[in-house]
Design an enzyme around this catalytic site. Structure first.
Site, PDB file in Angstrom:
ATOM      1  N   LYS A 225       0.810  -1.230   0.000  1.00 41.86           N
ATOM      2  CA  LYS A 225       0.000   0.000   0.000  1.00 41.86           C
ATOM      3  C   LYS A 225       0.835   1.268   0.000  1.00 41.86           C
ATOM      4  O   LYS A 225       2.032   1.259   0.286  1.00 41.86           O
ATOM      5  CB  LYS A 225      -0.993  -0.042   1.159  1.00 41.86           C
ATOM      6  CG  LYS A 225      -2.122  -1.017   0.833  1.00 41.86           C
ATOM      7  CD  LYS A 225      -3.346  -0.834   1.633  1.00 41.86           C
ATOM      8  CE  LYS A 225      -4.429  -1.783   1.101  1.00 41.86           C
ATOM      9  NZ  LYS A 225      -5.418  -2.092   2.135  1.00 41.86           N
ATOM     10  N   ARG A 259      -3.930  -9.833   5.027  1.00 40.68           N
ATOM     11  CA  ARG A 259      -4.348  -9.951   3.619  1.00 40.68           C
ATOM     12  C   ARG A 259      -3.210  -9.441   2.750  1.00 40.68           C
ATOM     13  O   ARG A 259      -2.859  -8.266   2.821  1.00 40.68           O
ATOM     14  CB  ARG A 259      -5.618  -9.118   3.407  1.00 40.68           C
ATOM     15  CG  ARG A 259      -6.144  -9.121   1.967  1.00 40.68           C
ATOM     16  CD  ARG A 259      -7.330  -8.166   1.846  1.00 40.68           C
ATOM     17  NE  ARG A 259      -7.900  -8.180   0.516  1.00 40.68           N
ATOM     18  CZ  ARG A 259      -7.442  -7.454  -0.505  1.00 40.68           C
ATOM     19  NH1 ARG A 259      -6.392  -6.673  -0.348  1.00 40.68           N
ATOM     20  NH2 ARG A 259      -8.035  -7.508  -1.689  1.00 40.68           N
TER      21      ARG A 259
HETATM   22  N1  HH2 Z   1      -7.541  -3.596   0.721  1.00 35.89           N
HETATM   23  C1  HH2 Z   1      -7.863  -3.634  -0.594  1.00 35.89           C
HETATM   24  C2  HH2 Z   1      -8.984  -4.350  -1.035  1.00 35.89           C
HETATM   25  N2  HH2 Z   1      -9.746  -5.044  -0.148  1.00 35.89           N
HETATM   26  N3  HH2 Z   1     -10.205  -5.739   2.058  1.00 35.89           N
HETATM   27  C3  HH2 Z   1      -9.904  -5.718   3.356  1.00 35.89           C
HETATM   28  N4  HH2 Z   1     -10.668  -6.404   4.245  1.00 35.89           N
HETATM   29  N5  HH2 Z   1      -8.836  -5.020   3.851  1.00 35.89           N
HETATM   30  C4  HH2 Z   1      -8.013  -4.304   3.027  1.00 35.89           C
HETATM   31  O1  HH2 Z   1      -7.050  -3.663   3.523  1.00 35.89           O
HETATM   32  C5  HH2 Z   1      -8.313  -4.290   1.615  1.00 35.89           C
HETATM   33  C6  HH2 Z   1      -9.431  -5.034   1.160  1.00 35.89           C
HETATM   34  C7  HH2 Z   1      -7.013  -2.881  -1.572  1.00 35.89           C
HETATM   35  O2  HH2 Z   1      -5.950  -3.656  -2.031  1.00 35.89           O
HETATM   36  P1  HH2 Z   1      -5.941  -4.426  -3.432  1.00 35.89           P
HETATM   37  O3  HH2 Z   1      -7.027  -5.442  -3.481  1.00 35.89           O
HETATM   38  O4  HH2 Z   1      -4.583  -4.959  -3.698  1.00 35.89           O
HETATM   39  O5  HH2 Z   1      -6.166  -3.279  -4.516  1.00 35.89           O
HETATM   40  P2  HH2 Z   1      -7.409  -2.856  -5.398  1.00 35.89           P
HETATM   41  O6  HH2 Z   1      -8.485  -2.390  -4.482  1.00 35.89           O
HETATM   42  O7  HH2 Z   1      -6.857  -1.739  -6.268  1.00 35.89           O
HETATM   43  O8  HH2 Z   1      -7.866  -4.032  -6.201  1.00 35.89           O
END
Ligand code: HH2
Length: 286
Positions: A225, A259
């Site tokens: 992040k 995660r």
């Molecule tokens: N962060 C993201 C998405 N979903 N869910 C939970 N419970 N906690 C988190 O910190 C979280 C989440 C964002 O990360 P990522 O899926 O890699 O990116 P994107 O939203 O651009 O797909």
């Protein structure tokens, strides 16, 4: 260690263990891995890789929630995630799957196609989604955010960020319970990077143990992040070492789930941190 054991897809996840949630983004535009797993073959292959690296749960999402991300039509979100869920179900994939969505119709379809948990970055703010989760009797991750990914940056205004996140997570949990979700099926997540500046995300991570009083398992998602980029200057694809430092901090702060995108490396870091936490030193003591 915070919280109690939780059952996901027939498996029990109990503290003091720490469990790895592997990320499978079926999107063209996720901030660190967008476009890589859009094709069902690539998505299934990546799920198998995450499982081989030791993922305890795999979180499948069809909409990016990065700051400013556009809303995806519901049909498109379904078109992205369902073929992968169908194939994994058909193959008898042994790792429980969570569906990362804020939409009731997507959650319902995913649960009908084998998903065992709902992960909602909006913390079940939509009563229809709360009703789906309650009706299905599945566990749910309630994440803290303010507003939506489109406007959350303007909402990152706090007096004491940790106290306010704790209060708002408590309210989200009470609301979910009123909607019929059983308390023992709730996981809480402070939402690193969601309606939080880099500095606020660091504060939340450093004071994670203050969420222990909520009495539920804590999930933390620091992987790649932007707070890591703000500290180190590293671009998203070069934030593994920073992610592992954050995973270590999360475990010492009492997290039960982390995660992450890089499951094998995070698993090793989490195991060392779990041993440190169990060693009885001051680390991780709320
Ligand atoms: N962060 C993201 C998405 N979903 N869910 C939970 N419970 N906690 C988190 O910190 C979280 C989440 C964002 O990360 P990522 O899926 O890699 O990116 P994107 O939203 O651009 O797909």
């Amino acid at each position: 260690m915070t919280g109690q054991a939780i059952r996901i897809g027939g498996r029990e996840f109990a503290p003091p263990g720490v469990f790895i949630v592997g990320v499978l983004n079926v999107t063209p535009d996720s901030f660190s891995d967008g476009g890589r797993y859009l094709e069902p073959d690539a998505g299934v292959e990546h799920a198998l890789r995450l499982a081989a690296e030791g993922a305890d749960v795999i979180d499948v999402g069809g909409e990016s929630t990065r700051p400013g991300a556009p809303e995806v039509p519901v049909e498109e979100e379904l078109r992205r995630v369902l073929p992968i869920l169908e194939r994994l179900a058909r193959a008898g994939f042994p790792v429980p799957i969570s569906i990362d969505t804020s939409r009731a119709s997507v959650a319902r379809a995913a649960l009908d196609t084998g998903a065992a948990m709902v992960n909602d970055v909006r913390g079940l703010a939509d009563p229809e989604l709360a009703a789906v989760v309650a009706g299905a009797g599945v566990p749910v991750v309630l994440m803290h955010m303010r507003g939506t990914p489109r406007d959350m940056r303007e909402r990152a205004v706090y007096g004491d960020v940790v106290a306010e996140v704790r209060t708002e997570l408590g309210e989200a949990m009470a609301c979910a319970i009123r909607a019929g979700v059983r308390e023992d099926r709730i996981v809480l997540d402070p939402g690193i990077g969601f309606a939080k500046t880099a500095e606020q995300s660091v504060t939340v991570l450093a004071r994670l143990s203050e969420l222990a009083g909520l009495g539920r398992p804590i999930l933390v998602g620091p992987s790649r992040k932007s707070f890591i980029g703000a500290i180190t200057g590293a671009p998203a694809e070069e934030r593994l070492a920073g992610t592992l430092a954050a995973v270590t901090a999360a475990v010492l702060g009492g997290a039960t789930f982390v995660r992450v995108h890089d499951v094998g490396a995070a698993r090793q870091a989490a195991r060392v941190a779990t041993a440190l936490r169990a060693s009885g030193g001051s680390a991780g003591k709320p």
